[in-house]
Design an enzyme around this catalytic site. Structure first.
Site, short mmCIF file in Angstrom:
data_model
loop_
_atom_site.label_atom_id
_atom_site.label_comp_id
_atom_site.label_asym_id
_atom_site.label_seq_id
_atom_site.Cartn_x
_atom_site.Cartn_y
_atom_site.Cartn_z
N ASN A 49 8.35 0.04 4.60
CA ASN A 49 8.35 0.89 3.18
C ASN A 49 8.28 2.20 3.72
O ASN A 49 7.06 2.70 4.38
CB ASN A 49 7.02 0.20 2.60
CG ASN A 49 6.94 0.70 1.11
OD1 ASN A 49 7.75 1.79 0.92
ND2 ASN A 49 6.12 0.41 0.42
N GLU A 79 -0.10 -9.72 5.94
CA GLU A 79 0.65 -9.07 6.92
C GLU A 79 0.58 -9.88 8.22
O GLU A 79 -0.26 -10.39 8.62
CB GLU A 79 0.11 -7.89 7.28
CG GLU A 79 0.46 -6.45 6.43
CD GLU A 79 0.17 -5.30 7.02
OE1 GLU A 79 0.64 -4.00 6.34
OE2 GLU A 79 -0.67 -5.00 7.76
N THR A 115 2.91 -1.15 -5.51
CA THR A 115 2.31 0.20 -5.84
C THR A 115 3.45 0.77 -7.34
O THR A 115 3.02 1.15 -8.19
CB THR A 115 2.46 1.15 -5.05
OG1 THR A 115 1.80 1.09 -3.95
CG2 THR A 115 1.92 2.53 -5.39
N GLY A 143 -0.71 -6.88 0.84
CA GLY A 143 -0.45 -8.33 0.93
C GLY A 143 -0.56 -8.88 2.33
O GLY A 143 -0.91 -8.38 3.01
N SER A 162 4.11 -5.81 2.17
CA SER A 162 4.45 -4.41 2.29
C SER A 162 5.83 -4.04 1.66
O SER A 162 6.95 -4.75 2.35
CB SER A 162 4.26 -3.78 3.50
OG SER A 162 4.45 -2.45 3.60
N GLY A 163 6.26 -3.42 0.89
CA GLY A 163 7.45 -3.02 0.39
C GLY A 163 8.08 -3.87 -0.53
O GLY A 163 9.11 -3.82 -1.30
N SER A 220 4.72 3.40 2.22
CA SER A 220 3.57 2.40 2.23
C SER A 220 2.17 2.78 2.11
O SER A 220 1.90 3.86 2.60
CB SER A 220 4.02 1.70 3.57
OG SER A 220 2.95 0.45 3.81
N SER A 221 1.52 2.05 1.04
CA SER A 221 0.11 2.27 0.84
C SER A 221 -0.87 1.93 2.12
O SER A 221 -0.58 0.75 2.37
CB SER A 221 -0.36 1.77 -0.38
OG SER A 221 0.47 1.69 -1.49
N1 LIG Z 1 10.67 -1.88 -9.92
C1 LIG Z 1 11.25 -1.29 -8.99
N2 LIG Z 1 12.52 -0.74 -9.37
C2 LIG Z 1 13.25 0.10 -8.60
N3 LIG Z 1 12.54 0.52 -7.23
C3 LIG Z 1 11.73 -0.08 -6.84
C4 LIG Z 1 10.77 -0.98 -7.64
N4 LIG Z 1 9.70 -1.65 -7.04
C5 LIG Z 1 9.77 -1.02 -5.77
N5 LIG Z 1 10.93 -0.20 -5.46
C6 LIG Z 1 11.33 0.24 -4.38
O1 LIG Z 1 10.47 -0.09 -3.25
C7 LIG Z 1 9.93 0.85 -2.56
C8 LIG Z 1 8.55 0.09 -2.26
O2 LIG Z 1 7.61 -0.14 -3.39
P1 LIG Z 1 6.31 -0.11 -3.13
O3 LIG Z 1 5.79 1.25 -2.40
O4 LIG Z 1 5.65 -0.09 -4.41
O5 LIG Z 1 5.73 -1.08 -2.18
P2 LIG Z 1 4.34 -1.77 -1.90
O6 LIG Z 1 4.20 -3.18 -2.29
O7 LIG Z 1 3.31 -0.99 -2.76
O8 LIG Z 1 4.38 -1.69 -0.51
P3 LIG Z 1 3.16 -1.28 0.36
O9 LIG Z 1 2.11 -2.58 0.65
O10 LIG Z 1 3.49 -0.91 1.79
O11 LIG Z 1 2.42 -0.25 -0.36
C9 LIG Z 1 9.50 1.77 -3.73
O12 LIG Z 1 9.41 2.91 -2.77
C10 LIG Z 1 10.85 1.77 -4.46
O13 LIG Z 1 11.78 2.31 -3.83
MG LIG Z 2 2.21 0.48 -2.01
#
Ligand SMILES: Nc1ncnc2c1ncn2[C@@H]1O[C@H](COP(=O)(O)OP(=O)(O)OP(=O)(O)O)[C@@H](O)[C@H]1O
Ligand SMILES: [Mg+2]
Length: 1078
Positions: free
Chosen positions: A157, A389, A112, A387, A107-108, A160-161
């Site tokens: 996050n 957890e 996404t 991923g 997560s984070g 977070s999705s």
């Molecule tokens: N390529 C990137 N460039 C800039 N910031 C990023 C990038 N990827 C992620 N981030 C930052 O990290 C934060 C978390 O990313 P994201 O929501 O994609 O995580 P996730 O893997 O989908 O988490 P979860 O499993 O909780 O959904 C985003 O809100 C953004 O602020």
């Molecule tokens: Mg996500």
């Protein structure tokens, strides 16, 4: 010329972990860190992309970058998520291979974000057009909607999705997007009712309360204040960097673009509001006679509002919170619910309501974005799923177990597909396959999903079993059945080795996942798996008038009562994961492994331990090992030859022949040991990264020499070109100067020549002229001399004849010449009889002839002139002639009358009706009629009379009445007297003794005196029987007035009364007429 670049250019650390040397966890992390510190967040493991979350926006997602990576080979540029997206898109479009992009990470870690980057890249490079753009826009705008309802702020996050998402994007044969299908997995619905400390509920609740207008909130019966709602955690309601109000607008806009109707949006918001209201319903115990407590709704206001919102009868819902109907074997029983059960029922309803709403949203979006055309599609799947957890502080529960199971399955297909791909490539390239040792996690998957004795199967068994079922009985069951499994650990295991393991509490079990050990607390497993919603509640929901609500609870339809238990959560998830895996296996996989650099959600911090943990459970080092188990590096022959050809003289600068032979020659020449490489069909395989780096090193050194060489050649070429240019310029300048000098010289010579020429020509001309003049003078002299000489000769010869005849001849000739000249001179006279001119006589001897000729000529031309006259004109002229004969040079009045024509009838007596009587009284034709003045014989005064003249008499008549006063026959007229002056007086003297003479003579005056007298005279001349009338012209004459003889005397000199003559009787004997001086 396109410059061929490579991933190996300007590398920071190594761009591809396969090239890492030595390969171990430390060096792996060092490389990641090194690259992360230099803003290189992407690194490859072969075709897998590792993505580090930078936690800040980097300038690497610009349209220029998209262009840079478009249509380039995967290893041509430095690692980027775009390279992977491009590779996947192109192989989908050009090779017709369905693709899937698997994005994993904790997560984070940025899953996404990565999925959005892939989608936006594909949207940017695929086709364009109105329809295509609409599809793209709808696909992209589905993200904000799902994120609002499915994402929440967590400790890890802020966005977070809380659900797994798999999206199939469908393309046509050209690679234009047609639509898509989204699948969602296991929404974390427990979050609706309860959130861990520091976390929030789903975004939509906060967005609605902050962003909706007052009007909307009022309709939804909501209050802006978060603290009014039990389901909203308050300690982190506001998140830094998140603007809920703005997000709400974005979401509404996105819903509109995706195709939601306004009424649908309203329904969705009503359900969201209903969930919030539901959370506020509280219960209190009410004691019953049987000693049990029964729950009652504490404050019915929220219940009432919720029922109003959804159109549910309040009493029905209220009852559903207090009683529960149990049906078994055709029997229906109603049991009461205590307060705790009521709360459980309430939360179950809220969770179910929300998660069903979420699933409905996904279905609704799918309806909008589904491909219209029924043709065969190519598909690109993007999987963004939670991923592994592992909570260290918090208990891992049923959700984590399920999530980790999913990741276990993903790892399995990852290993399977990677190895399969590797193997396929070796077979394709005809390289001997060496077996690769790797850990296969199938055994762990089996532990969880086995239908007989897998953990999920046992959980289901326990849930369905009659009798008391608790989480502990479930753990007991696990302990007995899984005890022997090498990846299952439990304190109560018969296996003695964990009996003393204090890190393993009694109510927990531990599974050794491929990524590490995870401790699960069994509490809640049974409940969560059951996911029970009392039928009374679903029936109450079905009774709602709110149509969306009824759709969400179809099982509440009494007509469709189903006594079978619904499938458990675990079962459902297992099934959907099974479908997903099958789906993924049919596609070409592309992996993005996301890594989170730190726990603080900040940029620039790289926590080794955290990264190490992720690297470990993502199995990345393992991944590298698998990838380079056989050969670490492979490259098509053409690219390899292109890159290293400068290392061997035979291949530099050009190799003519097959690339494979070239590479063979090259590697032999470089003395690379033969065991270090293998020749495939189209690629060279290099076993050890070291070998590759040696080649790279030699290439770099060689490039420096080559650079010097190129510089040298370039400088030489430049100087030569410059020199040649100078030389060429010099020749041009010289040519132009010479031309100029020659032109000048020529001009000078030309002008000098002209001057000389003109002088010479002038001199020559003058000479000739002089000569000609001389000759002319000579000729004239000769002629003169000759003439004289001839004259002399002739005279001498003819002198004797000449003397006899010459005088007469000369005389005749001379006279002839004179006459000739004279007659020609006469020609100038005109034919007008009035013309008096006549040339002067030239010689005195022509005197007589000259006068005669003049007279004859004059007569002749007068005759000619007269010959043209008509009879009338002739008569007029004759009269005029007669007047001239009578008066010319005798009376001063005459000249003024010459120009006046004789009209005769001045009174127009024939036409004038006034004189009609008078006219008819006249017996003959009137020759003259005029107005005259008759002088009174007594006093000399004048009175007007009409004077008429015929052939035989003249008549005087009264001017006014026309009455005849006197009519005198012409034979009685003796003579007429007039003066010599210019007056108009005339006296008509009658013959003495005639009848008319009784009163005496008439003295009259007229303006037409000349005409009257002439006519009188003419009548006298023409009448044969009469004498000619005498005309006496003198300034004194006698007239007979009755008895008196009166003398009429004309005196010249100023009469007093103007110009006309005045007459006055002086005495008996004298009448004086004064005539004005001429
Ligand atoms: N390529 C990137 N460039 C800039 N910031 C990023 C990038 N990827 C992620 N981030 C930052 O990290 C934060 C978390 O990313 P994201 O929501 O994609 O995580 P996730 O893997 O989908 O988490 P979860 O499993 O909780 O959904 C985003 O809100 C953004 O602020
Ligand atoms: Mg996500």
């Amino acid at each position: 010329m396109e410059v061929k670049t490579s991933l190996l250019d300007n590398m920071i650390g190594v761009g591809d972990m396969v090239l890492l040397e030595p390969l171990n966890e430390d060096s792996f992390i060092m490389n990641l860190r090194n690259r992360f510190d230099h803003n290189e967040i992407y690194t490859y493991i072969g075709s897998v992309v590792i993505s580090m979350n930078p936690y800040r926006s980097l300038p690497i997602y610009t349209p220029q970058k998209v262009e840079e990576y478009r249509n380039r080979n995967f290893y041509e540029l430095s690692p980027h998520i775009y390279a992977l997206a491009d590779e996947a898109y192109r192989s989908l479009r050009d090779q017709d291979k369905d693709q899937c992009i698997l994005i994993t990470g904790e997560s984070g870690a940025g899953k996404t974000e990565a999925s959005k980057l892939v989608m936006s890249y594909v949207a940017a490079v695929c086709g364009k057009g109105q329809e295509v753009n609409k599809v793209k826009e709808q696909l992209l705008q589905s993200n904000p909607v799902l994120e609002a309802f499915g994402n929440a702020k967590t400790m890890r996050n802020d966005n977070s999705s809380r659900f797994g998402k798999y999206m199939d994007i469908e393309f046509d044969f050209k690679g234009d997007p047609l639509g898509g299908v989204i699948s969602n997995y296991l929404l974390e619905k427990s979050r609706v009712c309860k959130q861990p400390r520091g976390e929030r509920n789903f975004h939509i609740f906060y967005q609605l309360l902050s962003g909706a207008s007052d009007d909307t909130l009022m309709k939804l019966k909501l209050d802006r204040d978060f603290s009014k709602y039990n389901y909203l955690s308050l300690d982190s309601a506001n998140v830094n960097g998140l603007d809920d109000a703005a997000s709400f607008r974005t979401v509404r806009n996105a819903m509109q673009i995706v195709g939601f109707m306004e009424a649908e949006v309203q329904s969705v918001l009503e359900l969201v509001a209903a969930v919030l209201k539901l959370g506020n319903i509280e219960f209190k115990p009410e004691s019953r006679v049987n000693g049990f407590d029964e729950s009652r709704v504490k404050d019915k206001n929220d219940l009432k509002e919720m029922c109003e919102l959804l159109g549910i009868e309040q009493s029905v819902l209220e009852r559903a919170f207090s009683y529960r109907t149990v049906e078994a074997k055709m029997e229906k029983m109603s049991t009461t619910l205590n307060v705790a059960q009521a709360y459980y029922a309430r939360d179950a309803l809220a969770k179910n309501l929300y998660s069903r709403l979420f699933s409905w949203l996904v279905t609704r979006i799918n309806e909008s974005i589904k491909a219209q055309a029924k043709t065969r599609h190519k598909v690109m799947g993007v999987l963004d799923i939670y991923g592994f957890e592992i909570f260290e502080v918090r208990d891992n529960s049923f959700e984590q177990f399920i999530i980790n199971y999913c990741n276990e399955k993903l790892q399995q297909i990852f290993i399977e597909l990677t190895l399969r791909e590797e193997q396929e490539e070796y077979i394709r390239e005809d390289i001997e396959w060496t077996n690769i040792e790797y850990f296969n996690n199938a055994v762990i998957c089996d532990l969880i999903e086995n239908n007989q004795n897998g953990i999920l199967a046992m959980l289901d068994e326990e849930c369905l079993r009659p009798g008391t079922v608790t989480d502990d009985t479930f753990l007991d069951k696990l302990n007995t059945i899984c005890a022997e499994h090498q990846h299952f650990e439990s304190r109560l295991n018969k296996n003695s080795k964990f009996l003393t393991d204090h890190s393993l509490p009694h109510s927990c079990f531990r599974i050794q996942h491929y990524a590490g050990k995870v401790l699960y607390r069994v509490e809640g497993f049974v409940d969560k798996n059951n996911d029970l919603l009392y039928r009374d509640l679903s029936q109450a929901m079905y009774k709602a008038t709110h149509s969306l609500m009824r759709q969400l609870f179809p099982e509440g339809n009494p007509a469709k009562v189903n006594l079978k238990r619904p499938p458990t959560a675990g079962f459902q998830f297992k099934a959907s994961v099974g479908v997903l895996m099958k789906n993924l296996q049919t596609k070409n996989p592309n992996y993005i492994r996301c890594i989170k650099p730190n726990d603080k959600k900040v940029a620039h911090i790289f926590t080794d331990s955290l990264v190490c943990h992720q690297v470990r459970y993502l199995g990345l080092v393992e991944n590298v090992r698998v990838r380079r188990a056989g050969y670490a590096f492979r490259q098509p022959y053409e690219s390899c030859l292109e890159r290293y050809k400068m290392l061997c003289k035979k291949t530099w600068p050009h190799w003519r022949g097959p690339a494979r032979d070239g590479v063979e020659v090259l590697l032999t020449d470089c003395s690379v040991p033969t065991e270090e490489f293998a020749y495939g069909r189209s690629k060279i395989f290099i076993r050890n990264p070291r070998t590759l780096f040696t080649l790279e090193e030699r290439r770099r050194a060689c490039l420096e020499d080559l650079a010097t060489l190129i510089q040298k050649i370039y400088r030489g070429w430049k100087s030569r070109t410059h020199f040649l240019l100078l030389k060429k310029s010099q020749v041009v300048v010289a040519a132009w100067y010479r031309r100029y000098a020659q032109q000048n010289k020529y001009q000078k010579i030309k002008s000098a020549t002209l001057v000389m020429q003109s002088f010479i020509r002038g001199w020559k001309a003058r000479n000739i002229l002089r000569q000609l003049k001389y000759e002319k003078r000579c000729k004239e002299a000769v002629t003169t001399i000759a003439a004289y000489w001839h004259g002399t000769q002739v005279r001498r010869e003819y002198r004797k004849f000449f003397r006899a005849n010459a005088g007469k001849k000369i005389y005749d000739f001379t006279i002839q010449r004179i006459m000739q000249k004279y007659f020609l001179g006469l020609k100038t006279t005109t034919m007008s009889p009035m013309d008096n001119s006549w040339p002067a006589k030239p010689y005195g001897f022509l005197e007589g002839a000259h006068t005669q000729l003049r007279r004859i000529f004059h007569l002749w031309r007068c005759k000619k002139y007269r010959g043209q006259f008509t009879e009338e004109k002739k008569a007029v002229y004759e009269e005029k002639l007669e007047a001239s004969e009578i008066f010319k040079d005798k009376k001063a009045l005459y000249p003024s009358s010459v120009s006046q024509p004789f009209k005769g009838d001045y009174l127009e007596i024939q036409k004038n009706p006034k004189y009609q009587k008078l006219n008819s009284a006249m017996e003959e034709k009137v020759l003259l009629a005029d107005l005259v003045n008759k002088i009174n014989r007594a006093n000399g005064k004048g009175s007007p009379r009409l004077f008429l003249l015929t052939k035989s008499n003249f008549v005087l008549a009264d001017q006014k009445t026309g009455q005849v006063k006197a009519s005198v026959p012409l034979p009685d007229l003796a003579s007429v007297s007039v003066s010599t002056q210019s007056d108009g007086f005339f006296a008509l003297k009658l013959k003495e003794g005639s009848a008319s003479a009784s009163k005496g003579d008439f003295l009259l005056s007229s303006e037409h005196l000349i005409e009257i007298i002439t006519k009188l005279h003419r009548i006298g001349t023409t009448a044969a029987d009469r004498d000619q009338i005498n005309i006496d012209i003198s300034d004194e004459f006698l007239v007979q007035f009755k008895q008196d003889k009166v003398c009429v005397k004309f005196i010249q000199g100023g009469p007093k009364n103007g110009n006309s003559a005045a007459c006055k009787r002086k005495n008996n004997r004298l009448l004086e007429v004064s005539v004005p001086s001429p």
